[in-house]
Write a protein that holds these residues in place. Structure first.
Motif, PDB file in Angstrom:
ATOM      1  N   GLY A  11      15.145  36.082 -73.939  1.00 20.75           N
ATOM      2  CA  GLY A  11      15.152  35.219 -72.762  1.00 20.75           C
ATOM      3  C   GLY A  11      16.467  34.549 -72.446  1.00 20.75           C
ATOM      4  O   GLY A  11      16.541  33.710 -71.546  1.00 20.75           O
ATOM      5  N   SER A  12      17.540  34.897 -73.135  1.00 18.83           N
ATOM      6  CA  SER A  12      18.837  34.256 -72.892  1.00 18.83           C
ATOM      7  C   SER A  12      19.575  34.966 -71.758  1.00 18.83           C
ATOM      8  O   SER A  12      20.095  36.065 -71.936  1.00 18.83           O
ATOM      9  N   LEU A  13      19.620  34.328 -70.601  1.00 17.30           N
ATOM     10  CA  LEU A  13      20.385  34.886 -69.489  1.00 17.30           C
ATOM     11  C   LEU A  13      21.875  34.911 -69.834  1.00 17.30           C
ATOM     12  O   LEU A  13      22.579  35.866 -69.504  1.00 17.30           O
ATOM     13  N   TYR A  14      22.348  33.903 -70.522  1.00 23.46           N
ATOM     14  CA  TYR A  14      23.757  33.858 -70.919  1.00 23.46           C
ATOM     15  C   TYR A  14      24.144  35.121 -71.698  1.00 23.46           C
ATOM     16  O   TYR A  14      25.107  35.807 -71.355  1.00 23.46           O
ATOM     17  N   TYR A  15      23.375  35.445 -72.740  1.00 25.15           N
ATOM     18  CA  TYR A  15      23.718  36.612 -73.562  1.00 25.15           C
ATOM     19  C   TYR A  15      23.334  37.924 -72.888  1.00 25.15           C
ATOM     20  O   TYR A  15      23.977  38.956 -73.125  1.00 25.15           O
ATOM     21  N   CYS A  16      22.324  37.905 -72.033  1.00 21.79           N
ATOM     22  CA  CYS A  16      21.971  39.112 -71.288  1.00 21.79           C
ATOM     23  C   CYS A  16      23.110  39.480 -70.330  1.00 21.79           C
ATOM     24  O   CYS A  16      23.444  40.661 -70.172  1.00 21.79           O
ATOM     25  N   GLU A  17      23.721  38.479 -69.713  1.00 20.83           N
ATOM     26  CA  GLU A  17      24.884  38.744 -68.852  1.00 20.83           C
ATOM     27  C   GLU A  17      26.042  39.303 -69.665  1.00 20.83           C
ATOM     28  O   GLU A  17      26.725  40.233 -69.227  1.00 20.83           O
ATOM     29  N   LYS A  18      26.266  38.761 -70.862  1.00 21.13           N
ATOM     30  CA  LYS A  18      27.321  39.292 -71.746  1.00 21.13           C
ATOM     31  C   LYS A  18      27.013  40.747 -72.127  1.00 21.13           C
ATOM     32  O   LYS A  18      27.911  41.581 -72.195  1.00 21.13           O
ATOM     33  N   MET A  19      25.724  41.045 -72.380  1.00 20.31           N
ATOM     34  CA  MET A  19      25.321  42.416 -72.709  1.00 20.31           C
ATOM     35  C   MET A  19      25.582  43.346 -71.524  1.00 20.31           C
ATOM     36  O   MET A  19      26.097  44.449 -71.691  1.00 20.31           O
ATOM     37  N   ARG A  20      25.229  42.906 -70.316  1.00 23.29           N
ATOM     38  CA  ARG A  20      25.480  43.725 -69.128  1.00 23.29           C
ATOM     39  C   ARG A  20      26.977  43.965 -68.941  1.00 23.29           C
ATOM     40  O   ARG A  20      27.412  45.077 -68.626  1.00 23.29           O
ATOM     41  N   GLU A  21      27.787  42.945 -69.142  1.00 22.99           N
ATOM     42  CA  GLU A  21      29.246  43.101 -69.047  1.00 22.99           C
ATOM     43  C   GLU A  21      29.735  44.136 -70.053  1.00 22.99           C
ATOM     44  O   GLU A  21      30.589  44.980 -69.730  1.00 22.99           O
ATOM     45  N   ALA A  22      29.198  44.094 -71.262  1.00 24.15           N
ATOM     46  CA  ALA A  22      29.574  45.076 -72.284  1.00 24.15           C
ATOM     47  C   ALA A  22      29.140  46.478 -71.860  1.00 24.15           C
ATOM     48  O   ALA A  22      29.890  47.446 -72.028  1.00 24.15           O
ATOM     49  N   TYR A  23      27.946  46.595 -71.318  1.00 26.13           N
ATOM     50  CA  TYR A  23      27.441  47.893 -70.846  1.00 26.13           C
ATOM     51  C   TYR A  23      28.360  48.465 -69.765  1.00 26.13           C
ATOM     52  O   TYR A  23      28.717  49.654 -69.809  1.00 26.13           O
ATOM     53  N   GLU A  24      28.765  47.646 -68.837  1.00 29.61           N
ATOM     54  CA  GLU A  24      29.675  48.099 -67.778  1.00 29.61           C
ATOM     55  C   GLU A  24      31.038  48.463 -68.352  1.00 29.61           C
ATOM     56  O   GLU A  24      31.628  49.473 -67.979  1.00 29.61           O
ATOM     57  N   ARG A  25      31.552  47.673 -69.268  1.00 30.65           N
ATOM     58  CA  ARG A  25      32.844  47.932 -69.901  1.00 30.65           C
ATOM     59  C   ARG A  25      32.804  49.229 -70.712  1.00 30.65           C
ATOM     60  O   ARG A  25      33.742  50.027 -70.687  1.00 30.65           O
ATOM     61  N   LEU A  37      12.558  40.978 -75.219  1.00 28.51           N
ATOM     62  CA  LEU A  37      13.425  40.769 -74.070  1.00 28.51           C
ATOM     63  C   LEU A  37      13.385  39.349 -73.509  1.00 28.51           C
ATOM     64  O   LEU A  37      14.425  38.770 -73.221  1.00 28.51           O
ATOM     65  N   LEU A  38      12.165  38.800 -73.316  1.00 30.86           N
ATOM     66  CA  LEU A  38      12.023  37.587 -72.508  1.00 30.86           C
ATOM     67  C   LEU A  38      11.741  36.302 -73.273  1.00 30.86           C
ATOM     68  O   LEU A  38      12.093  35.225 -72.799  1.00 30.86           O
ATOM     69  N   TYR A  39      11.096  36.370 -74.423  1.00 29.71           N
ATOM     70  CA  TYR A  39      10.662  35.143 -75.089  1.00 29.71           C
ATOM     71  C   TYR A  39      11.303  34.988 -76.457  1.00 29.71           C
ATOM     72  O   TYR A  39      11.606  35.963 -77.132  1.00 29.71           O
ATOM     73  N   HIS A  40      11.448  33.750 -76.893  1.00 23.72           N
ATOM     74  CA  HIS A  40      12.141  33.458 -78.146  1.00 23.72           C
ATOM     75  C   HIS A  40      11.205  33.490 -79.349  1.00 23.72           C
ATOM     76  O   HIS A  40      11.667  33.650 -80.467  1.00 23.72           O
ATOM     77  N   GLY A  41       9.899  33.366 -79.146  1.00 28.16           N
ATOM     78  CA  GLY A  41       8.957  33.397 -80.258  1.00 28.16           C
ATOM     79  C   GLY A  41       8.938  32.085 -81.020  1.00 28.16           C
ATOM     80  O   GLY A  41       9.877  31.295 -80.946  1.00 28.16           O
ATOM     81  N   PRO A  42       7.897  31.835 -81.802  1.00 29.96           N
ATOM     82  CA  PRO A  42       7.739  30.552 -82.486  1.00 29.96           C
ATOM     83  C   PRO A  42       8.680  30.354 -83.673  1.00 29.96           C
ATOM     84  O   PRO A  42       8.862  29.223 -84.127  1.00 29.96           O
ATOM     85  N   ARG A  43       9.311  31.423 -84.178  1.00 27.93           N
ATOM     86  CA  ARG A  43      10.173  31.287 -85.357  1.00 27.93           C
ATOM     87  C   ARG A  43      11.640  31.086 -84.997  1.00 27.93           C
ATOM     88  O   ARG A  43      12.458  30.852 -85.876  1.00 27.93           O
ATOM     89  N   ASN A  44      11.975  31.191 -83.698  1.00 28.90           N
ATOM     90  CA  ASN A  44      13.364  31.078 -83.275  1.00 28.90           C
ATOM     91  C   ASN A  44      13.564  29.833 -82.423  1.00 28.90           C
ATOM     92  O   ASN A  44      12.686  29.449 -81.659  1.00 28.90           O
ATOM     93  N   ASP A  45      14.738  29.240 -82.537  1.00 31.48           N
ATOM     94  CA  ASP A  45      15.114  28.174 -81.614  1.00 31.48           C
ATOM     95  C   ASP A  45      15.370  28.799 -80.245  1.00 31.48           C
ATOM     96  O   ASP A  45      15.612  29.999 -80.133  1.00 31.48           O
ATOM     97  N   LEU A  46      15.354  27.977 -79.207  1.00 33.33           N
ATOM     98  CA  LEU A  46      15.705  28.463 -77.886  1.00 33.33           C
ATOM     99  C   LEU A  46      17.157  28.939 -77.899  1.00 33.33           C
ATOM    100  O   LEU A  46      18.040  28.210 -78.357  1.00 33.33           O
ATOM    101  N   PRO A  47      17.409  30.143 -77.416  1.00 32.19           N
ATOM    102  CA  PRO A  47      18.797  30.613 -77.386  1.00 32.19           C
ATOM    103  C   PRO A  47      19.574  29.953 -76.243  1.00 32.19           C
ATOM    104  O   PRO A  47      18.987  29.425 -75.289  1.00 32.19           O
TER     105      PRO A  47
END
Length: 180
Positions: A11-25, A37-47
């Protein structure tokens, strides 16, 4: 063919944008997503940059580029908002004459192997820990996590090209490599 492999956006738009930039590069032919893809789950902090709706919009904009498997945080409602298939537990690829069993890692993993023959490849995310490991009779590969790396790993993805798997940080710096 050049493939980019990523997992555990959570669910991290920040890192998803970084991933897309890497994909384009990287100018990869396809982006293989290994779930969560979308949720952080109960064992992870919010990204950083937690914004599942933003991730939905970004990924739907890339839908023709994506092949995906279901992670343990995916639900049927996620398939209702994502415009590419996400509900398969695994996919089979053939690279350099080897079968690649791609999955998230919560059902099949190095402790609970799928049916592999000598030389096959197990590819999964889920642990958020990078791996390029020759296990003797098969290879085990894990791109790590785009948004919530664990055990001191960097935010990362994997590239497959010309018979070689390479793990890279989101800026493109190589972390490790394994040739077939």
């Amino acid at each position: 063919m050049k493939l980019m492999i990523a997992s555990d956006i959570h669910g991290s738009l920040y890192y998803c944008e970084k991933m897309r930039e890497a994909y384009e590069r990287e100018k990869a032919d396809k982006l293989i997503l290994l779930g969560d893809l979308l949720y952080h789950g109960p064992r992870n902090d919010l990204p950083k940059g937690y914004d599942p709706k933003g991730v939905i919009a970004l990924l739907n904009g890339m839908k023709s580029e994506i092949l995906c498997v279901r992670g343990n945080c995916e639900a049927e409602v996620d398939q209702m908002v994502l415009e590419f298939p996400i509900m398969s537990d695994s996919m089979i690829l053939y690279l350099e004459g080897r079968m690649v069993f791609a999955t998230h890692g919560h059902l099949f993993n190095s402790e609970r192997l799928p049916m592999l023959k000598k030389g096959d490849i197990l590819l999964h995310g889920h642990t958020h820990v990078q791996a390029l490991k020759d296990c003797g009779d098969h290879l085990y590969l894990n791109p790590g996590s785009v948004s919530i790396p664990k055990e001191g790993n960097q935010n990362s993805y994997m590239i497959y090209e010309n018979g070689c798997f390479a793990i890279r940080n989101l800026e493109g710096g190589e972390i490790g490599r394994l040739a077939l």
